[in-house]
Scaffold this motif. Structure first.
Motif, PDB file in Angstrom:
ATOM      1  N   LYS A  50       0.822  -1.215   0.000  1.00  0.00           N
ATOM      2  CA  LYS A  50       0.000   0.000   0.000  1.00  0.00           C
ATOM      3  C   LYS A  50       0.851   1.259   0.000  1.00  0.00           C
ATOM      4  N   PHE A  51       0.368   2.266  -0.749  1.00  0.00           N
ATOM      5  CA  PHE A  51       0.948   3.598  -0.727  1.00  0.00           C
ATOM      6  C   PHE A  51       0.048   4.454   0.147  1.00  0.00           C
ATOM      7  N   THR A  52       0.653   5.189   1.095  1.00  0.00           N
ATOM      8  CA  THR A  52      -0.086   6.104   1.959  1.00  0.00           C
ATOM      9  C   THR A  52       0.356   7.520   1.626  1.00  0.00           C
ATOM     10  N   ALA A  53      -0.592   8.368   1.235  1.00  0.00           N
ATOM     11  CA  ALA A  53      -0.269   9.748   0.853  1.00  0.00           C
ATOM     12  C   ALA A  53       0.284  10.503   2.057  1.00  0.00           C
ATOM     13  N   PRO A  54       1.538  11.005   1.964  1.00  0.00           N
ATOM     14  CA  PRO A  54       2.106  11.756   3.082  1.00  0.00           C
ATOM     15  C   PRO A  54       1.533  13.168   3.217  1.00  0.00           C
ATOM     16  N   VAL A  55       0.992  13.707   2.118  1.00  0.00           N
ATOM     17  CA  VAL A  55       0.382  15.041   2.118  1.00  0.00           C
ATOM     18  C   VAL A  55      -0.809  15.035   1.167  1.00  0.00           C
ATOM     19  N   ASP A  56      -1.710  16.008   1.326  1.00  0.00           N
ATOM     20  CA  ASP A  56      -2.809  16.185   0.377  1.00  0.00           C
ATOM     21  C   ASP A  56      -2.216  16.479  -0.999  1.00  0.00           C
ATOM     22  N   GLY A  57      -2.895  16.056  -2.053  1.00  0.00           N
ATOM     23  CA  GLY A  57      -2.433  16.400  -3.389  1.00  0.00           C
ATOM     24  C   GLY A  57      -3.036  15.519  -4.461  1.00  0.00           C
ATOM     25  N   VAL A  58      -2.604  15.763  -5.682  1.00  0.00           N
ATOM     26  CA  VAL A  58      -3.009  14.955  -6.830  1.00  0.00           C
ATOM     27  C   VAL A  58      -1.860  13.996  -7.115  1.00  0.00           C
ATOM     28  N   TYR A  59      -2.197  12.721  -7.208  1.00  0.00           N
ATOM     29  CA  TYR A  59      -1.195  11.671  -7.395  1.00  0.00           C
ATOM     30  C   TYR A  59      -1.461  10.910  -8.690  1.00  0.00           C
ATOM     31  N   SER A  60      -0.387  10.409  -9.271  1.00  0.00           N
ATOM     32  CA  SER A  60      -0.474   9.587 -10.468  1.00  0.00           C
ATOM     33  C   SER A  60       0.094   8.207 -10.152  1.00  0.00           C
ATOM     34  N   PHE A  61      -0.622   7.163 -10.548  1.00  0.00           N
ATOM     35  CA  PHE A  61      -0.180   5.783 -10.336  1.00  0.00           C
ATOM     36  C   PHE A  61      -0.223   5.045 -11.670  1.00  0.00           C
ATOM     37  N   ALA A  62       0.727   4.150 -11.864  1.00  0.00           N
ATOM     38  CA  ALA A  62       0.750   3.313 -13.072  1.00  0.00           C
ATOM     39  C   ALA A  62       1.182   1.910 -12.665  1.00  0.00           C
ATOM     40  N   TRP A  63       0.532   0.919 -13.247  1.00  0.00           N
ATOM     41  CA  TRP A  63       0.935  -0.455 -12.970  1.00  0.00           C
ATOM     42  C   TRP A  63       0.821  -1.281 -14.238  1.00  0.00           C
ATOM     43  N   THR A  64       1.660  -2.289 -14.292  1.00  0.00           N
ATOM     44  CA  THR A  64       1.652  -3.208 -15.424  1.00  0.00           C
ATOM     45  C   THR A  64       1.921  -4.611 -14.886  1.00  0.00           C
ATOM     46  N   TYR A  65       1.339  -5.595 -15.535  1.00  0.00           N
ATOM     47  CA  TYR A  65       1.594  -6.982 -15.127  1.00  0.00           C
ATOM     48  C   TYR A  65       1.655  -7.865 -16.360  1.00  0.00           C
ATOM     49  N   HIS A  66       2.430  -8.924 -16.219  1.00  0.00           N
ATOM     50  CA  HIS A  66       2.770  -9.803 -17.333  1.00  0.00           C
ATOM     51  C   HIS A  66       2.171 -11.186 -17.048  1.00  0.00           C
ATOM     52  N   THR A  67       1.335 -11.658 -17.982  1.00  0.00           N
ATOM     53  CA  THR A  67       0.655 -12.937 -17.791  1.00  0.00           C
ATOM     54  C   THR A  67       0.876 -13.855 -18.992  1.00  0.00           C
ATOM     55  N   LYS A  68       0.528 -15.128 -18.814  1.00  0.00           N
ATOM     56  CA  LYS A  68       0.742 -16.110 -19.890  1.00  0.00           C
ATOM     57  C   LYS A  68      -0.579 -16.489 -20.566  1.00  0.00           C
ATOM     58  N   LYS A  69      -0.448 -17.224 -21.668  1.00  0.00           N
ATOM     59  CA  LYS A  69      -1.590 -17.634 -22.491  1.00  0.00           C
ATOM     60  C   LYS A  69      -2.686 -18.300 -21.641  1.00  0.00           C
ATOM     61  N   GLY A  70      -3.936 -17.917 -21.935  1.00  0.00           N
ATOM     62  CA  GLY A  70      -5.085 -18.481 -21.243  1.00  0.00           C
ATOM     63  C   GLY A  70      -5.439 -17.778 -19.944  1.00  0.00           C
ATOM     64  N   SER A  71      -4.677 -16.766 -19.588  1.00  0.00           N
ATOM     65  CA  SER A  71      -4.886 -16.096 -18.295  1.00  0.00           C
ATOM     66  C   SER A  71      -6.189 -15.312 -18.219  1.00  0.00           C
ATOM     67  N   ILE A  72      -6.696 -15.295 -17.022  1.00  0.00           N
ATOM     68  CA  ILE A  72      -7.752 -14.378 -16.621  1.00  0.00           C
ATOM     69  C   ILE A  72      -7.128 -13.594 -15.477  1.00  0.00           C
ATOM     70  N   ALA A  73      -6.925 -12.304 -15.674  1.00  0.00           N
ATOM     71  CA  ALA A  73      -6.221 -11.522 -14.650  1.00  0.00           C
ATOM     72  C   ALA A  73      -6.762 -10.098 -14.600  1.00  0.00           C
ATOM     73  N   TYR A  74      -7.359  -9.760 -13.483  1.00  0.00           N
ATOM     74  CA  TYR A  74      -7.839  -8.400 -13.227  1.00  0.00           C
ATOM     75  C   TYR A  74      -7.086  -7.865 -12.012  1.00  0.00           C
ATOM     76  N   LEU A  75      -6.187  -6.920 -12.238  1.00  0.00           N
ATOM     77  CA  LEU A  75      -5.428  -6.278 -11.159  1.00  0.00           C
ATOM     78  C   LEU A  75      -5.868  -4.825 -11.127  1.00  0.00           C
ATOM     79  N   CYS A  76      -6.736  -4.512 -10.201  1.00  0.00           N
ATOM     80  CA  CYS A  76      -7.397  -3.209 -10.181  1.00  0.00           C
ATOM     81  C   CYS A  76      -6.841  -2.299  -9.096  1.00  0.00           C
ATOM     82  N   GLY A  77      -7.011  -0.997  -9.304  1.00  0.00           N
ATOM     83  CA  GLY A  77      -6.542   0.002  -8.354  1.00  0.00           C
ATOM     84  C   GLY A  77      -7.624   0.354  -7.350  1.00  0.00           C
ATOM     85  N   PHE A  78      -7.248   0.333  -6.077  1.00  0.00           N
ATOM     86  CA  PHE A  78      -8.166   0.651  -4.992  1.00  0.00           C
ATOM     87  C   PHE A  78      -7.659   1.878  -4.246  1.00  0.00           C
TER      88      PHE A  78
END
Length: 192
Positions: free
Chosen positions: A102-130
């Motif tokens: 988890k990332f905890t915001a140290p101060v109020d503000g606008v933040y940008s997040f990016a994520w990527t994940y690598h999966t193999k053939k036949g995958s079902i993968a939902y990695l969502c931002g909370f």
């Protein structure tokens, strides 16, 4: 312009010229007194700068940014699991905790997040931002046809100090997430 405004402008011009001529002889206190007089005159004729003169309270020039990868391949990851990108490369501001994922915001503000994940053939993968327990950014792949594939998402969001962001498995168990091509990063956008 009315006669009153013209007169007031004339007075200001005379004061400025007089102060410029006597600038070598002015003390710091005299200068500030003259400056306050000019501000009051400008205020009386309705001319004031439109920008704020208040200092920015929480902009201290500190960088808040992190980037983390997986240190090992993840297999059969159950739904609702928070992904812990545990190999931290950058963690300026110490907002990201690799032990919790988890990332905890140290101060109020606008933040940008990016994520990527690598999966193999036949995958079902939902990695969502909370954010604070609320599903905020959806991304997923279902019945992947290529041998290997990267799936990515980004999110720009306003956060209060203490708000948290993380990546969590959504929808179904993920068979495999490859460590070398999967990452999470985030940073506070500059407001100063």
């Amino acid at each position: 312009m009315s006669f009153g405004t013209v007169s007031l402008v004339s007075v200001i011009v005379c004061m400025v010229l007089n102060d410029c001529i006597d600038a070598d002889k002015q003390t710091h206190k005299d200068f500030l007194s003259s400056y306050d007089s000019f501000k009051n005159i400008c205020h009386k004729i309705g001319w004031e700068p439109k920008c704020t003169t208040q200092p920015i309270k929480y902009c201290q020039g500190k960088t808040i940014a992190f980037h983390a990868n997986l240190s090992k391949r993840l297999t059969n990851v159950p739904k609702n699991t928070i992904i812990k990108f545990d190999r931290t490369l950058v963690n300026e501001g110490n907002g990201y905790d690799p032990n919790t994922g988890k990332f905890t915001a140290p101060v109020d503000g606008v933040y940008s997040f990016a994520w990527t994940y690598h999966t193999k053939k036949g995958s079902i993968a939902y990695l969502c931002g909370f954010v604070d327990g609320k599903l905020t950014a959806y991304v997923g792949i279902e019945n992947q046809s290529s041998t290997w594939e990267n799936t990515s998402r980004n999110l720009v969001i306003k956060m209060k100090k203490g708000s948290q962001f993380w990546i969590q498995i959504f929808h179904a168990t993920v068979q495999l997430i490859h460590e070398e091509y999967s990452s999470l990063s985030g940073y506070k956008l500059s407001g100063c």
